[in-house]
Each structure stands twice: as structure tokens, then as C-alpha cells.
Design a protein around this motif. Sequence first.
Motif, PDB file in Angstrom:
ATOM      1  N   ASN A  11      69.590  -7.820  25.696  1.00 42.69           N
ATOM      2  CA  ASN A  11      68.631  -7.090  25.283  1.00 42.69           C
ATOM      3  C   ASN A  11      68.509  -5.829  26.439  1.00 42.69           C
ATOM      4  O   ASN A  11      68.127  -6.211  27.514  1.00 42.69           O
ATOM      5  CB  ASN A  11      67.035  -7.809  25.284  1.00 42.69           C
ATOM      6  N   PRO A  12      68.803  -4.680  25.846  1.00 38.88           N
ATOM      7  CA  PRO A  12      69.266  -4.157  24.570  1.00 38.88           C
ATOM      8  C   PRO A  12      70.572  -4.628  24.279  1.00 38.88           C
ATOM      9  O   PRO A  12      71.275  -5.208  25.052  1.00 38.88           O
ATOM     10  CB  PRO A  12      69.113  -2.680  24.711  1.00 38.88           C
ATOM     11  N   TRP A  13      70.834  -4.451  23.011  1.00 33.77           N
ATOM     12  CA  TRP A  13      72.129  -5.127  22.277  1.00 33.77           C
ATOM     13  C   TRP A  13      73.579  -4.358  23.364  1.00 33.77           C
ATOM     14  O   TRP A  13      73.352  -3.111  23.564  1.00 33.77           O
ATOM     15  CB  TRP A  13      72.327  -4.410  21.003  1.00 33.77           C
ATOM     16  N   LYS A  14      74.378  -5.258  23.691  1.00 29.81           N
ATOM     17  CA  LYS A  14      75.566  -4.870  24.233  1.00 29.81           C
ATOM     18  C   LYS A  14      76.727  -5.831  24.088  1.00 29.81           C
ATOM     19  O   LYS A  14      76.522  -6.835  24.160  1.00 29.81           O
ATOM     20  CB  LYS A  14      75.182  -4.769  25.801  1.00 29.81           C
ATOM     21  N   GLU A  15      77.834  -5.241  23.789  1.00 27.75           N
ATOM     22  CA  GLU A  15      79.203  -6.374  23.590  1.00 27.75           C
ATOM     23  C   GLU A  15      79.564  -6.314  24.747  1.00 27.75           C
ATOM     24  O   GLU A  15      79.485  -5.773  25.647  1.00 27.75           O
ATOM     25  CB  GLU A  15      80.042  -5.319  22.714  1.00 27.75           C
ATOM     26  N   ASN A  16      79.891  -7.729  24.779  1.00 30.07           N
ATOM     27  CA  ASN A  16      80.930  -8.180  25.957  1.00 30.07           C
ATOM     28  C   ASN A  16      82.521  -8.269  25.523  1.00 30.07           C
ATOM     29  O   ASN A  16      82.775  -9.006  24.789  1.00 30.07           O
ATOM     30  CB  ASN A  16      80.427  -9.645  26.575  1.00 30.07           C
ATOM     31  N   LEU A  17      83.153  -7.452  26.036  1.00 34.16           N
ATOM     32  CA  LEU A  17      84.435  -7.385  25.495  1.00 34.16           C
ATOM     33  C   LEU A  17      85.357  -8.345  25.760  1.00 34.16           C
ATOM     34  O   LEU A  17      86.366  -8.613  25.255  1.00 34.16           O
ATOM     35  CB  LEU A  17      85.081  -5.947  26.157  1.00 34.16           C
ATOM     36  N   ALA A  18      85.226  -9.291  26.743  1.00 32.24           N
ATOM     37  CA  ALA A  18      85.882 -10.468  26.911  1.00 32.24           C
ATOM     38  C   ALA A  18      85.805 -11.460  25.668  1.00 32.24           C
ATOM     39  O   ALA A  18      86.765 -12.072  25.300  1.00 32.24           O
ATOM     40  CB  ALA A  18      85.213 -11.395  28.207  1.00 32.24           C
ATOM     41  N   PHE A  19      84.542 -11.506  25.030  1.00 35.96           N
ATOM     42  CA  PHE A  19      84.425 -12.350  23.705  1.00 35.96           C
ATOM     43  C   PHE A  19      85.295 -11.768  22.586  1.00 35.96           C
ATOM     44  O   PHE A  19      85.838 -12.173  21.777  1.00 35.96           O
ATOM     45  CB  PHE A  19      82.825 -12.404  23.304  1.00 35.96           C
ATOM     46  N   VAL A  20      85.136 -10.320  22.537  1.00 35.62           N
ATOM     47  CA  VAL A  20      85.945  -9.578  21.441  1.00 35.62           C
ATOM     48  C   VAL A  20      87.415  -9.864  21.745  1.00 35.62           C
ATOM     49  O   VAL A  20      88.160 -10.179  20.827  1.00 35.62           O
ATOM     50  CB  VAL A  20      85.539  -8.139  21.659  1.00 35.62           C
ATOM     51  N   ALA A  21      87.823  -9.795  23.007  1.00 34.92           N
ATOM     52  CA  ALA A  21      89.086 -10.170  23.388  1.00 34.92           C
ATOM     53  C   ALA A  21      89.681 -11.685  22.725  1.00 34.92           C
ATOM     54  O   ALA A  21      90.758 -11.790  22.327  1.00 34.92           O
ATOM     55  CB  ALA A  21      89.463  -9.823  24.805  1.00 34.92           C
ATOM     56  N   LEU A  22      88.564 -12.460  23.114  1.00 35.50           N
ATOM     57  CA  LEU A  22      89.038 -13.841  22.930  1.00 35.50           C
ATOM     58  C   LEU A  22      88.893 -13.873  21.417  1.00 35.50           C
ATOM     59  O   LEU A  22      90.070 -14.644  20.980  1.00 35.50           O
ATOM     60  CB  LEU A  22      87.809 -14.569  23.302  1.00 35.50           C
ATOM     61  N   GLU A  23      88.194 -13.340  20.823  1.00 41.37           N
ATOM     62  CA  GLU A  23      88.261 -13.253  18.983  1.00 41.37           C
ATOM     63  C   GLU A  23      89.578 -13.099  18.803  1.00 41.37           C
ATOM     64  O   GLU A  23      90.151 -13.727  17.835  1.00 41.37           O
ATOM     65  CB  GLU A  23      87.169 -12.482  18.687  1.00 41.37           C
ATOM     66  N   TYR A  24      90.084 -11.824  19.088  1.00 40.99           N
ATOM     67  CA  TYR A  24      91.419 -11.259  18.419  1.00 40.99           C
ATOM     68  C   TYR A  24      92.548 -11.924  19.075  1.00 40.99           C
ATOM     69  O   TYR A  24      93.824 -11.953  18.433  1.00 40.99           O
ATOM     70  CB  TYR A  24      91.414  -9.640  18.768  1.00 40.99           C
ATOM     71  N   LEU A  25      92.665 -12.475  20.387  1.00 38.13           N
ATOM     72  CA  LEU A  25      93.659 -13.445  20.794  1.00 38.13           C
ATOM     73  C   LEU A  25      93.839 -14.302  19.747  1.00 38.13           C
ATOM     74  O   LEU A  25      95.016 -14.943  19.593  1.00 38.13           O
ATOM     75  CB  LEU A  25      93.107 -13.782  22.001  1.00 38.13           C
ATOM     76  N   ILE A  26      92.930 -15.190  19.284  1.00 40.13           N
ATOM     77  CA  ILE A  26      92.975 -16.342  18.303  1.00 40.13           C
ATOM     78  C   ILE A  26      93.533 -15.808  17.079  1.00 40.13           C
ATOM     79  O   ILE A  26      94.619 -16.520  16.634  1.00 40.13           O
ATOM     80  CB  ILE A  26      91.566 -16.849  18.122  1.00 40.13           C
ATOM     81  N   VAL A  27      92.902 -14.636  16.520  1.00 43.13           N
ATOM     82  CA  VAL A  27      93.453 -14.060  15.442  1.00 43.13           C
ATOM     83  C   VAL A  27      95.032 -13.662  15.212  1.00 43.13           C
ATOM     84  O   VAL A  27      95.773 -14.058  14.492  1.00 43.13           O
ATOM     85  CB  VAL A  27      92.568 -12.946  14.823  1.00 43.13           C
ATOM     86  N   PHE A  28      95.182 -12.777  16.360  1.00 42.72           N
ATOM     87  CA  PHE A  28      96.675 -12.417  16.719  1.00 42.72           C
ATOM     88  C   PHE A  28      97.607 -13.223  16.816  1.00 42.72           C
ATOM     89  O   PHE A  28      98.819 -13.557  16.209  1.00 42.72           O
ATOM     90  CB  PHE A  28      96.662 -11.137  17.506  1.00 42.72           C
TER      91      PHE A  28
END
Length: 451
Positions: A417-434
Motif C-alpha cells: 500500500n500503495p500498489w507496487k510490484e516486486n519484480l522478484a515474484f514476477v521473475a519467479l513466475e516466468y522462471l517457472i513458465v519458461f
Amino acid sequence: MSFFKKHKDILLISISTILYFVFAYFLERTEFTKLLLLWFSLFGCSYFLIKSKTINTTTLIGLVILFRLIFLFAIPNLSQDFYRFIWDGRMILEGFNPYLSLPETFIQQGNSPISDANNLYSGMGEMNGSHYTNYPPINQLCFLIAALFASKSIFGSVIVLRILIILADVGILYFGKKLLEKLNLPVKNIFWYALNPFIIIEMTGNLHFEPVMLFFLIWSLYKLQQHKWIWAAILLACSVSVKLIPLLFLPLFLQWFVKNEQNWLAGIKKISLFYLIIISTIIILFLPFYSSNFIANYSNSVGLWFRNFEFNASFYYIFREIGYLFRGWNEIAIIGKITPILTIIFLMIITFFRKNNSLKQLITAFLFGLCFYYFTATTIHPWYLATPLILSIFTKYRFPIFWTIAIVFSYQAYANNPWKENLAFVALEYLIVFGVLIYELRKTKNYKIVK
């Protein structure tokens, strides 16, 4: 242990029912740890229910309905978009064209053109309320139906919208099973969509209308398999008129039509008529909303997704960092113009250099064409994954299923709060996908998608 084995199906169903109830009525999207626990637990239960050898198809269909009905009286807790849906529907009911006005304008003027105007504007947020609507006409029809049945109750409108989405999922289940049978694929594949917790939560729970789009898309593909291409074209146009995303698939039909005719000239003639029917149907559906300002407002609203918005992106974030490094500022305006061009080039490559003769090959081309677009896009909201998920069940690829699991990491942004992305979580998501995608490509010895 023997008790669990004997009653495991009942236990899995009971646990899933409780978890969905907690998710629907006792979760705030800021509670990220709780969200993760519920999310992964539901996926675990779903996996064992689908894999169970003691649960028949009829019971699984019953669970598809049961788990969705749990959400019937819940207010969406992971998305605010439904407030704009209700706003648009009530505007149409009152005789306004939703493509020509901004909620923000009415509120600033102290004007309440519809019931609950202030509450709806507050719910959708300033960003949503300051942009023209970008929802196509059949989507607007769904919003209007909600207004017809509940013009003065937000809660009532939510129930009507949810019933429409549930009915669409039932339609997907029906035509999806029939299409799997036609393609000689396991009928149980449909439950990787229908019993996927992501679909139940994001679509039924949070009222995103991808199921209505996918209902028409799967029905269209079923008609195409029957060689009823005129009906397939009309239904595909209806799908586009819910969400624009199926427009990406249009070039990929070329080989299917040409290769299934006696000569290429007959195939070109047929696909030209196919495209003409699609375009004509889309125009007819948009006509009731047409005005001199409609095209400018609508194209500007759609263009915002390429020029302004960024969320849960993959390669775009890498491009953005390169822009910061060499230019010192965010290059989204430039990158947002380049990535659609890259998508078009990729679609042309798999249109002309990849075999798309059979419906299985065609759907696989849909899957990779769409995922290429998503991998390069500036904004990937969780509900976008419904389309690659449903396409994947007709192919040998399962990486979209893993993506629907990993997409939960994108919700970490709302824990701040306020809204903010944590790029470590985004990276984890795409590491799994790729990681899964590369594994599947290597497993099938298909190193080149265009092979």
C-alpha cells in the motif's frame, strides 16, 4: 492411512468446498500469504480430483457446477472491474452510449445518470473511470442483461453477471468434450480447464468474461471440425465481439482452408469468404454503438494497453531496463509500438512456415501465437491466461497449466500500500513458465515452433 485411501475423494471434495468458501467470503487481496496458502491447496486438491480413478465424469461435472455456485453470492475480492461492467450496462439501459462518455465526467459534474453512480465510480477507481470503455458489444450485452434484472442493486447485478459466466463455462464443458472426442483426445482433458482453481476464482469469482469469449471460440472450432465454416465464422466473430484477442488467430486459418481444398485457388476463395463473414458480423454487432466519435474513443482506449499500462510483463520488463540504462527513462511508448509488430511478424512466420493443416496443428499455432504476444506484452493480467489454458488441452503442451498456478505471484503487488510490484515474484513466475515450456519443447524434440 487406510481411512484416507478409502475416503480420499470425499475428503478432497470437502476440503475444496471449504477452501473455496473461505476464498470467496473471507479473503482480502492484500492478504498475500493467505492467498498463496489457499491457492496452492486448491490446486493440489484439483490435481488429485482430476487424476482420481474412482471419480467418474458425471461426478466431475457436478463438481464443476458446485465449486462455481459457492461464489454465487460473493462480491469479487481480487478485481474491481465488475463495477465498470455494471456502470456500462446501466448506461445502455438508460439510453446512453457507453463508448462516448467517461464515468469521471458525470461524477465531476455532480451528475448521477444511473443508480449507484457514486458507489460504482468509487469501486472501479479513478484510473478506470477516466478512460472510455473498451468492452466489445456482446460483452456489453451481458452488462445490459445484468442491468435489466438488477438496475438498482450492485449485489443483484453481481449475481446475474456470475450466472452468465457459469452458463458460458457449462457451454465450454459441453462443446469442449465434443471437440476432444472429434480429435481423439482424452475427454478428461476438459477438466484441466473446468476444474482449474484459477478459472473458478478468476472467472466465476472475479467476474471476468473470458469464458463467454471462449464459449464462442470453442463452439466455432467445433463447427470448423465439422466443416461448417460459415457457422464457424459467425461464432468466431461473436467471440471477437466479447474480447478482441481472437483477432490474432485470423491469419493462422490460411493453411487449414487451402490444404483442405482440391486446389489452392478454391481455398483462397473460401478463406476470403470466411474473413468477409467474420468482419461483416463484427461490424453489424458494433453498428448500434457507432457514432462519429466512437472509433477515436475506442481505439484510444485499446491503445492505452500498449502505451501506458504495465503489469506482470516478462520480456517487456527486460526491454524497459535496457531503455533506462541507455536512455534514462521508461520507453513504454516506443516498446509498446514495437511489440505488436513483433507479434504480427511471428504470426506470419507460423502462418506460412509451420504446418497448420489439421485442427490440432491449428490450435497449437493459436497457442504459440498468443503466448508470443503475451510474452512480449506490457500488461498481463491473470485472467488473460484463460485462453492459452483452454487451447492447451487440445494440444500436447501443458505449460499454460503451470502458468495458471504461478500467476498467483503477480498478486503480491496488491499486498503493498500503495500498489507496487516486486519484480522478484514476477521473475519467479516466468522462471517457472519458461522452465516448463523449454522442457516440453525439448521433450517433444520440437526446438523450432515453426518446424
